[in-house]
Write an enzyme that holds these catalytic residues in place. Structure first.
Site, PDB file in Angstrom:
ATOM      1  N   ASP A 188       0.851  -1.185   0.000  1.00 14.88           N
ATOM      2  CA  ASP A 188       0.000   0.000   0.000  1.00 14.88           C
ATOM      3  C   ASP A 188       0.889   1.237   0.000  1.00 14.88           C
ATOM      4  O   ASP A 188       1.574   1.511   0.979  1.00 14.88           O
ATOM      5  CB  ASP A 188      -0.891  -0.013   1.251  1.00 14.88           C
ATOM      6  N   HIS A 190      -0.406   4.288  -0.394  1.00 13.40           N
ATOM      7  CA  HIS A 190      -1.197   5.355   0.234  1.00 13.40           C
ATOM      8  C   HIS A 190      -1.223   6.616  -0.614  1.00 13.40           C
ATOM      9  O   HIS A 190      -1.176   7.732  -0.090  1.00 13.40           O
ATOM     10  CB  HIS A 190      -0.622   5.661   1.628  1.00 13.40           C
ATOM     11  N   GLU A 214      -1.392  -1.240  -4.170  1.00 15.08           N
ATOM     12  CA  GLU A 214      -2.543  -0.511  -3.649  1.00 15.08           C
ATOM     13  C   GLU A 214      -2.284   0.990  -3.622  1.00 15.08           C
ATOM     14  O   GLU A 214      -1.265   1.439  -3.085  1.00 15.08           O
ATOM     15  CB  GLU A 214      -2.871  -1.005  -2.231  1.00 15.08           C
ATOM     16  N   GLU A 240     -10.521   2.887  -2.153  1.00 14.15           N
ATOM     17  CA  GLU A 240     -10.940   3.098  -0.766  1.00 14.15           C
ATOM     18  C   GLU A 240     -11.445   4.516  -0.524  1.00 14.15           C
ATOM     19  O   GLU A 240     -12.185   4.762   0.430  1.00 14.15           O
ATOM     20  CB  GLU A 240      -9.804   2.775   0.199  1.00 14.15           C
ATOM     21  N   HIS A 290     -11.805  -2.285   1.880  1.00 15.75           N
ATOM     22  CA  HIS A 290     -11.042  -1.463   2.823  1.00 15.75           C
ATOM     23  C   HIS A 290     -11.727  -1.578   4.181  1.00 15.75           C
ATOM     24  O   HIS A 290     -12.927  -1.379   4.299  1.00 15.75           O
ATOM     25  CB  HIS A 290     -11.072  -0.024   2.325  1.00 15.75           C
TER      26      HIS A 290
END
Length: 384
Positions: A188, A190, A214, A240, A290
């Site tokens: 991830d 982010h 991700e 998400e 998520h």
């Protein structure tokens, strides 16, 4: 049966706020929901108070119609604040309907398609030697899907992507080499990278290192993800932050991603999540929800995951070694989903199967909380 009260509780649990809502009826049946817009809970509470004005006295069983009315009742429809409020109320209405009919929520969504919900777990720290041992521990505990975290910002809050991607790529490749091909590995980012940075990161690893990437970049511009898609063959797991089926539209229709990181507490609740799932099934996109919030979100997502055919893994933050608010708080959430090894069993209790100590919730207080405000070395603001 009529809705008699809607009470939001933005309360501090563990290390941050949880925004849960109780919807009550004149027949004594109540439901619990949760909002996912962490860090801006008071804005969501305000939206709930607006919706409460016309929801009191309405039929809680008319979930689809109430969803449409909440969404369409203002000229400036949509947006993450409003759909986070709709999400929490929608989940609570499903809880009420399940309890009133004496069936678990998944029966309202078409019935159970699986008996347990596989999860993926996350290593505790940023990429480095320790992640391999952490991953081995998770595999020994039953997980065959593991998410890694990239090399992070320093203690002063400075984050330089180019410093991160080289180190992260090296340790991801090492993890694949050490852990073998049987385990699913993802990471991830982010949404901290640009297209060029994300492409550079992917190109530093041997093909087959990662099974999913991700949120490498921000999601506002689908064309940016299409550009990145042409530069790497790693499957994307994104969504998400999406607050409606319309935000998913270009990604699904243009075959940009392979895993939907849908958040039932942000997208518009179970009503909207089921629409996204059916649409995704037609494009062979798997649901990978998520789920970093509290037990109500976990319970709602378990029912969603049980009812859809195109499901991969559910995020859990309750794996060994992870410390996350709410999941282990048996005082407040007296009945909540618990991991059975690396899966959540699908229960048969009416509604969501969640019980909350409301007296204890009322004793908690809201605290302002901010995520890190990261800067690059030159002083400019970057993403957290």
């Amino acid at each position: 049966m009529k809705i008699s009260a809607i009470t939001p509780y933005p309360v501090w649990v563990g290390t941050r706020n949880q925004l849960i809502v109780k919807v009550e009826t004149d027949e004594g049946v109540h439901g619990w929901g949760e909002s996912g817009l962490s860090g801006r809970e008071k804005a969501v509470v305000g939206a709930m108070e607006h919706y409460r004005e016309f929801l009191i006295g309405r039929d809680p069983m008319a979930i689809g119609a109430l969803w449409q009315e909440m969404y369409r009742s203002q000229y400036f429809e949509g947006g993450r604040v409003l759909t986070a409020a709709i999400s929490a109320i929608d989940i609570a209405l499903h809880d009420i309907k399940g309890k009133a009919l004496g069936v678990p929520v998944y029966q309202l969504l078409g019935g159970k398609q699986r008996d347990h919900i596989p999860t993926f777990a996350t290593t505790r720290g940023p990429c480095g030697p320790e992640i391999i041992e952490q991953a081995r521990d998770l595999m020994a505990a039953g997980w065959n899907a593991i998410r890694l975290l990239p090399a992070d910002h320093d203690s002063s809050g400075v984050y330089e992507p180019r410093r991160s991607i080289g180190e992260t790529a090296r340790w991801c490749a090492k993890a694949r080499e050490e852990l073998g091909d049987a385990v699913v590995l993802g990471i991830d980012y982010h949404h901290r990278l640009s297209v060029a940075e994300a492409a550079s990161y992917c190109q530093k690893m041997p093909s087959g290192t990662l099974d999913f990437l991700e949120e490498p970049i921000r999601d506002e511009t689908p064309a940016a993800y299409e550009a990145l898609r042409r530069l790497t063959d790693i499957p994307f797991a994104i969504g998400e932050e999406f607050a409606s089926k319309w935000q998913f539209l270009p990604y699904v229709e243009r075959d940009i991603h392979q895993f939907n990181r849908i958040d039932v507490c942000n997208v518009g609740g179970l009503t909207e999540a089921m629409k996204v799932a059916g649409w995704s099934e037609a494009h062979y996109v798997d649901m990978m929800p998520h789920n970093p919030l509290g037990p109500i979100c976990t319970a709602a997502t378990i029912h969603f995951a049980a009812a859809v055919p195109n499901f991969a893994w559910l995020e859990t933050r309750a794996s060994p070694g992870e410390r996350h608010l709410g999941f282990d708080d048996g005082e407040i959430f007296t009945t909540q989903p618990r991991l059975a090894g690396a899966v959540y069993e699908v229960g048969d209790a009416p509604g969501l199967g969640i019980e909350v100590d409301e007296a204890l919730i009322r004793k908690q207080s809201f605290k302002f909380w901010e995520p890190p405000h990261l800067r690059r070395a030159d002083g400019s603001i970057t993403n957290w």
